[in-house]
Design a protein around this motif. Structure first.
Motif, PDB file in Angstrom:
ATOM      1  N   GLY A  21       0.725  -1.562  -0.470  1.00 52.50           N
ATOM      2  CA  GLY A  21       0.128  -0.510  -0.003  1.00 52.50           C
ATOM      3  C   GLY A  21       1.097   1.663   0.212  1.00 52.50           C
ATOM      4  O   GLY A  21       0.433   2.431   0.257  1.00 52.50           O
ATOM      5  N   ALA A  22       1.765   1.595  -0.702  1.00 50.58           N
ATOM      6  CA  ALA A  22       2.841   2.324  -0.285  1.00 50.58           C
ATOM      7  C   ALA A  22       3.250   3.045  -1.955  1.00 50.58           C
ATOM      8  O   ALA A  22       3.540   4.196  -2.020  1.00 50.58           O
ATOM      9  N   GLU A  23       2.670   2.594  -2.806  1.00 48.41           N
ATOM     10  CA  GLU A  23       2.768   2.801  -4.145  1.00 48.41           C
ATOM     11  C   GLU A  23       1.799   3.678  -4.930  1.00 48.41           C
ATOM     12  O   GLU A  23       1.613   3.930  -6.531  1.00 48.41           O
ATOM     13  N   GLY A  24       0.671   4.013  -4.448  1.00 48.35           N
ATOM     14  CA  GLY A  24      -0.603   4.677  -4.924  1.00 48.35           C
ATOM     15  C   GLY A  24      -0.999   3.715  -6.037  1.00 48.35           C
ATOM     16  O   GLY A  24      -2.465   4.116  -6.728  1.00 48.35           O
ATOM     17  N   TYR A  25      -1.436   1.997  -6.065  1.00 48.96           N
ATOM     18  CA  TYR A  25      -2.326   2.036  -7.249  1.00 48.96           C
ATOM     19  C   TYR A  25      -3.496   1.429  -6.121  1.00 48.96           C
ATOM     20  O   TYR A  25      -3.664   1.506  -5.149  1.00 48.96           O
ATOM     21  N   GLU A  26      -4.277   1.671  -7.184  1.00 49.39           N
ATOM     22  CA  GLU A  26      -6.102   1.657  -6.567  1.00 49.39           C
ATOM     23  C   GLU A  26      -5.952   0.118  -5.639  1.00 49.39           C
ATOM     24  O   GLU A  26      -7.112   0.556  -4.526  1.00 49.39           O
ATOM     25  N   HIS A  27      -5.523  -0.367  -5.292  1.00 46.14           N
ATOM     26  CA  HIS A  27      -6.278  -1.897  -4.847  1.00 46.14           C
ATOM     27  C   HIS A  27      -4.784  -1.789  -3.820  1.00 46.14           C
ATOM     28  O   HIS A  27      -4.985  -2.708  -3.000  1.00 46.14           O
ATOM     29  N   GLY A  28      -3.655  -1.250  -3.544  1.00 40.44           N
ATOM     30  CA  GLY A  28      -2.797  -0.741  -2.563  1.00 40.44           C
ATOM     31  C   GLY A  28      -3.009  -1.331  -1.329  1.00 40.44           C
ATOM     32  O   GLY A  28      -3.903  -0.781  -1.323  1.00 40.44           O
ATOM     33  N   GLY A  29      -2.230  -2.342  -0.812  1.00 45.61           N
ATOM     34  CA  GLY A  29      -2.427  -3.361   0.493  1.00 45.61           C
ATOM     35  C   GLY A  29      -2.910  -3.984   0.538  1.00 45.61           C
ATOM     36  O   GLY A  29      -4.191  -4.388   1.922  1.00 45.61           O
ATOM     37  N   TRP A  30      -3.335  -4.411  -0.940  1.00 51.11           N
ATOM     38  CA  TRP A  30      -4.258  -5.601  -0.861  1.00 51.11           C
ATOM     39  C   TRP A  30      -4.308  -7.265   0.315  1.00 51.11           C
ATOM     40  O   TRP A  30      -5.303  -8.026   0.687  1.00 51.11           O
ATOM     41  N   PHE A  32      -3.324  -6.659   2.764  1.00 53.47           N
ATOM     42  CA  PHE A  32      -3.846  -6.266   4.727  1.00 53.47           C
ATOM     43  C   PHE A  32      -4.944  -7.455   4.721  1.00 53.47           C
ATOM     44  O   PHE A  32      -5.241  -6.734   5.826  1.00 53.47           O
ATOM     45  N   GLU A  33      -5.704  -7.421   4.323  1.00 48.43           N
ATOM     46  CA  GLU A  33      -7.233  -7.446   4.256  1.00 48.43           C
ATOM     47  C   GLU A  33      -7.360  -9.031   4.999  1.00 48.43           C
ATOM     48  O   GLU A  33      -8.412  -9.800   4.576  1.00 48.43           O
TER      49      GLU A  33
END
Length: 188
Positions: A21-30, A32-33
Motif C-alpha cells: 500500500g505504499a505505491e498509490g495503486y488503486e488496490h494498494g495494501g491488498w 493486509f485484508e
C-alpha cells in the motif's frame, strides 16, 4: 554457487503490484485484508533469515530503504544487516547500509554474485528485475504467497513475452484462516 530465489505476494490473477500500500495503486495494501497466520508469518521470517544476500530492483530498493532502517525486530534487523545489491542505472550513492549497486553488465554482475555467494540470494518485489532474471534463466526457485483475490488489473508478475519456463512444484501449503497458499517451484 548461490541459489537465486524470487519471493512474491501475488493475487490469483497474477498481480503483484503494491501489496503493502505504499505505491498509490488503486488496490494498494491488498495483502493486509487477509490473515496469513502464524505459519505465513513464520514462512516470511524464515526465508529472510535463510538469505545470505538481498537483490533488489531500484523501485523496490527505494521503498525498502525508506521503511526498514527505522524498524526493529528480527526481520528488520536481518534485512538491515544483510548485504544488499540493487540493480539500477540511476542510483549512485545508496544510503541504506551494506548496499552495493550493479549498474552495468547486469547479467554478468548477477552471475558473479551467484558464483560468489554460498547461500540464498533473495529477490522480493522488483518486477523489472524479476522479468530480466527469468528471461536470462537465472532463477532457481519461485516462492509465491498466493492471496485469494482477483484484482482485475495491475502489474502482473509474469509479463507477456517471456519464454516458457518449465518448473516443478516442490512444496505447497495453506496458511492463515483466509486460504492463502504458499507455492514453491523449482527448476524442472
Amino acid at each position: 554457487m548461490g541459489k537465486l530465489v524470487i519471493t512474491e505476494f501475488v493475487s490469483i490473477d497474477g498481480v503483484f503490484e503494491d501489496p503493502g500500500g505504499a505505491e498509490g495503486y488503486e488496490h494498494g495494501g491488498w495483502t493486509f485484508e487477509y490473515d496469513r497466520g502464524e505459519d505465513g508469518n513464520r514462512f516470511k521470517l524464515d526465508e529472510v533469515m535463510e538469505a545470505e544476500v538481498q537483490l533488489l530492483g531500484r523501485v523496490t530498493y527505494e521503498g525498502f530503504a525508506k521503511a526498514w532502517p527505522s524498524m526493529q525486530g528480527p526481520f528488520a534487523d536481518k534485512l538491515n544487516g544483510d548485504p544488499k545489491y540493487v540493480v539500477s542505472t540511476t542510483l549512485e550513492d545508496p544510503q541504506w547500509q551494506n548496499t552495493k549497486v550493479i549498474s552495468t553488465d547486469v547479467l554478468d554482475g548477477i552471475s558473479k554474485l551467484k558464483d560468489d555467494t554460498e547461500g540464498v540470494i533473495l529477490v522480493a518485489g522488483s518486477g523489472t528485475l524479476v522479468a530480466t532474471l527469468l528471461a536470462a534463466d537465472l532463477v532457481d526457485e519461485l516462492r509465491l504467497m498466493v492471496f485469494p483475490t482477483i484484482l482485475g488489473r495491475g502489474r502482473r508478475l509474469f509479463p507477456d513475452g517471456i519464454d516458457r519456463l518449465k518448473l516443478k512444484l516442490a512444496e505447497s501449503k495453506n496458511v492463515g484462516s483466509d486460504g492463502i497458499q504458499i507455492l514453491i517451484y523449482e527448476r524442472a
